[in-house]
Design a protein around this motif. Structure first.
Motif, short mmCIF file in Angstrom:
data_model
loop_
_atom_site.label_atom_id
_atom_site.label_comp_id
_atom_site.label_asym_id
_atom_site.label_seq_id
_atom_site.Cartn_x
_atom_site.Cartn_y
_atom_site.Cartn_z
N LEU A 27 113.58 21.36 112.64
CA LEU A 27 113.01 22.68 112.91
C LEU A 27 111.57 22.67 112.44
CD1 LEU A 27 113.07 25.60 113.78
CD2 LEU A 27 114.17 26.19 111.61
N CYS A 28 110.63 22.81 113.37
CA CYS A 28 109.20 22.69 113.09
C CYS A 28 108.56 24.08 113.03
CB CYS A 28 108.53 21.84 114.16
SG CYS A 28 109.24 20.18 114.32
N VAL A 29 107.79 24.32 111.97
CA VAL A 29 107.20 25.64 111.73
C VAL A 29 105.68 25.48 111.65
CG1 VAL A 29 107.33 27.74 110.36
CG2 VAL A 29 109.25 26.12 110.33
N HIS A 30 104.97 26.19 112.50
CA HIS A 30 103.51 26.06 112.57
C HIS A 30 102.82 27.10 111.68
CE1 HIS A 30 102.70 29.76 114.86
NE2 HIS A 30 103.83 29.51 115.50
N GLY A 31 101.50 26.92 111.53
CA GLY A 31 100.69 27.85 110.75
C GLY A 31 99.73 28.63 111.62
N PHE A 32 98.73 29.25 110.99
CA PHE A 32 97.71 30.01 111.70
C PHE A 32 96.50 29.12 111.95
CE2 PHE A 32 93.87 32.57 111.87
CZ PHE A 32 94.22 33.52 112.81
N PRO A 33 95.89 29.18 113.13
CA PRO A 33 96.15 30.09 114.24
C PRO A 33 96.97 29.45 115.36
CG PRO A 33 94.04 29.07 114.60
CD PRO A 33 94.63 28.41 113.37
N ASP A 34 97.85 28.52 115.03
CA ASP A 34 98.54 27.75 116.06
C ASP A 34 99.75 28.49 116.60
OD1 ASP A 34 96.79 25.47 115.77
OD2 ASP A 34 97.79 25.07 113.87
N ALA A 169 87.66 40.30 110.45
CA ALA A 169 88.32 39.03 110.78
C ALA A 169 88.94 39.07 112.17
CB ALA A 169 89.37 38.70 109.71
N PRO A 170 89.69 40.13 112.55
CA PRO A 170 90.20 40.16 113.93
C PRO A 170 89.09 40.17 114.97
CG PRO A 170 91.39 41.73 112.55
CD PRO A 170 90.24 41.23 111.74
N LEU A 171 87.98 40.84 114.66
CA LEU A 171 86.85 40.88 115.61
C LEU A 171 86.28 39.48 115.81
CD1 LEU A 171 84.86 42.45 117.37
CD2 LEU A 171 83.46 42.81 115.30
N MET A 172 86.11 38.73 114.72
CA MET A 172 85.58 37.38 114.83
C MET A 172 86.53 36.47 115.61
SD MET A 172 82.56 37.35 113.50
CE MET A 172 82.43 38.99 114.25
N CYS A 173 87.82 36.73 115.49
CA CYS A 173 88.78 35.99 116.31
C CYS A 173 88.63 36.38 117.77
CB CYS A 173 90.21 36.26 115.83
SG CYS A 173 90.66 35.46 114.28
N ARG A 174 88.55 37.68 118.02
CA ARG A 174 88.45 38.17 119.39
C ARG A 174 87.20 37.64 120.09
NH1 ARG A 174 90.60 42.77 122.01
NH2 ARG A 174 91.45 43.53 120.04
N LEU A 175 86.09 37.55 119.34
CA LEU A 175 84.83 37.10 119.90
C LEU A 175 84.74 35.57 120.05
CD1 LEU A 175 82.32 39.46 118.04
CD2 LEU A 175 83.15 39.65 120.40
N GLY A 176 85.71 34.87 119.52
CA GLY A 176 85.71 33.41 119.65
C GLY A 176 85.01 32.68 118.53
N VAL A 177 84.53 33.39 117.51
CA VAL A 177 83.81 32.74 116.41
C VAL A 177 84.74 31.83 115.63
CG1 VAL A 177 82.53 33.12 114.27
CG2 VAL A 177 82.14 34.63 116.25
N ARG A 206 95.54 36.22 116.94
CA ARG A 206 94.87 36.90 115.82
C ARG A 206 95.79 37.85 115.06
NH1 ARG A 206 92.98 38.86 120.60
NH2 ARG A 206 93.15 41.10 120.99
N ALA A 207 96.88 38.31 115.67
CA ALA A 207 97.81 39.17 114.94
C ALA A 207 98.40 38.44 113.74
CB ALA A 207 98.93 39.64 115.87
#
Length: 297
Positions: A27-34, A169-177, A206-207
């Motif tokens: 059972l494989c568990v990933h992290g953020f942002p994967d 932080a969500p904005l920077m994710c949304r903008l692709g930074v 980003r959630a």
């Protein structure tokens, strides 16, 4: 095969199943942002020998993204893992493989009430959050070498602190930074990007930032002494830009049956070097495979 599983709080989780269900389950568990695709290379190496199950952690991929920060606490994430084990492992203990925040989730599960469901744990680039304060205290008391090891972690509080800033932080994710920074880090590790890895996963997932806010403060400020009887393997990439090897490997006091392996590669070694990581996972899982069903003690 792709499935949908309801978590205990009703959140829909997307689960991917490969290989023969009669084989031992990884059972494989990933992290953020994967999302679960970070394990595609490893699954391709192992699905002829194992029943490989991966899933999109809540807030990522095709899984539901609940709006409340409290929905991302490690207790709930460990409960998600437990329900997936119950649904897909046929009552037999599984071999957990975690990366980044997936390792933190796997550690939390393996040191909790569900550890009887786990045959082994392989942790990559992600220590147990509750262990970190004890490690820092020990290293600070150890003198100059220990101080250097703590100072070498300087990047972790910077980016983890940034990821907890509301709106920004969500904005920077949304903008692709954030994706741009991740791309630079990946190229620094190997000179290119792993084939098949999504280019905009921080934007899409980003959630999942809520996992930082839900857990870092509570776990680091009020750590628990979490032990496990599960055999633990730590794979520490030598060139990890985000998680230092020293902060991952002090596990013997928490897991009596443990071993440490230094491996080539950087933070995304499971994606960039799946054959090498798979070889370690295969060996460790075969050493600790049992066909017996286990129950809580």
């Amino acid at each position: 095969m792709e499935h949908t599983l309801l978590a205990s709080d009703g959140v829909r989780l997307a689960v991917c199943e490969r290989g023969n269900p009669a084989s031992p389950t990884l059972l494989c568990v990933h992290g953020f942002p994967d999302d679960h695709s970070v394990w595609d290379g490893l699954a391709g190496e192992l699905d002829s020998e194992f029943h490989v199950v991966s899933f999109d952690v809540r807030g990522s991929g095709a899984s539901q993204a609940p709006p409340r920060i409290g929905d991302y606490r490690l207790d709930q994430l460990a409960d998600d893992i437990g329900r997936i084990i119950d649904a897909f492992a046929g009552g037999k203990p599984v071999h957990l493989v975690g990366h980044d925040w997936g390792s933190a989730q796997a550690w939390h599960t393996a040191t909790g009430a569900s550890q009887h469901k786990i045959a082994s744990l392989t942790s990559i680039s992600g220590p147990c959050l509750d262990h970190i304060p004890f490690w820092i205290g020990d290293r600070l008391a150890a003198g100059p070498q220990g101080w250097r090891e703590v100072l070498a972690m300087w990047k972790s509080p910077l980016y983890m602190g940034f990821f907890q800033i509301p709106w920004l932080a969500p904005l920077m994710c949304r903008l692709g930074v954030v994706d741009t920074v991740i791309g630079l880090a990946e190229r620094a590790e190997t000179g290119n990007r792993p084939a098949g890895m999504p280019r905009h996963r921080a934007r899409v997932n980003r959630a999942g930032l809520k996992i930082y806010t839900a857990n870092l403060g509570p776990r680091l400020l009020r750590p628990q002494r979490r032990h496990t009887e599960v055999p633990v393997q730590v794979l520490a990439p030598r060139s990890d830009l985000f998680i230092t090897a020293a902060s991952q490997v002090d596990v013997a006091r928490w897991a009596a049956n443990s071993r440490i392996r230094s491996v080539e590669g950087g933070h995304w070694a499971p994606a960039f070097r799946p054959r090498e990581i798979a070889a370690h996972v295969r060996e460790f899982a075969h050493q600790h495979t049992t066909t017996e069903k286990k129950g809580p003690k």
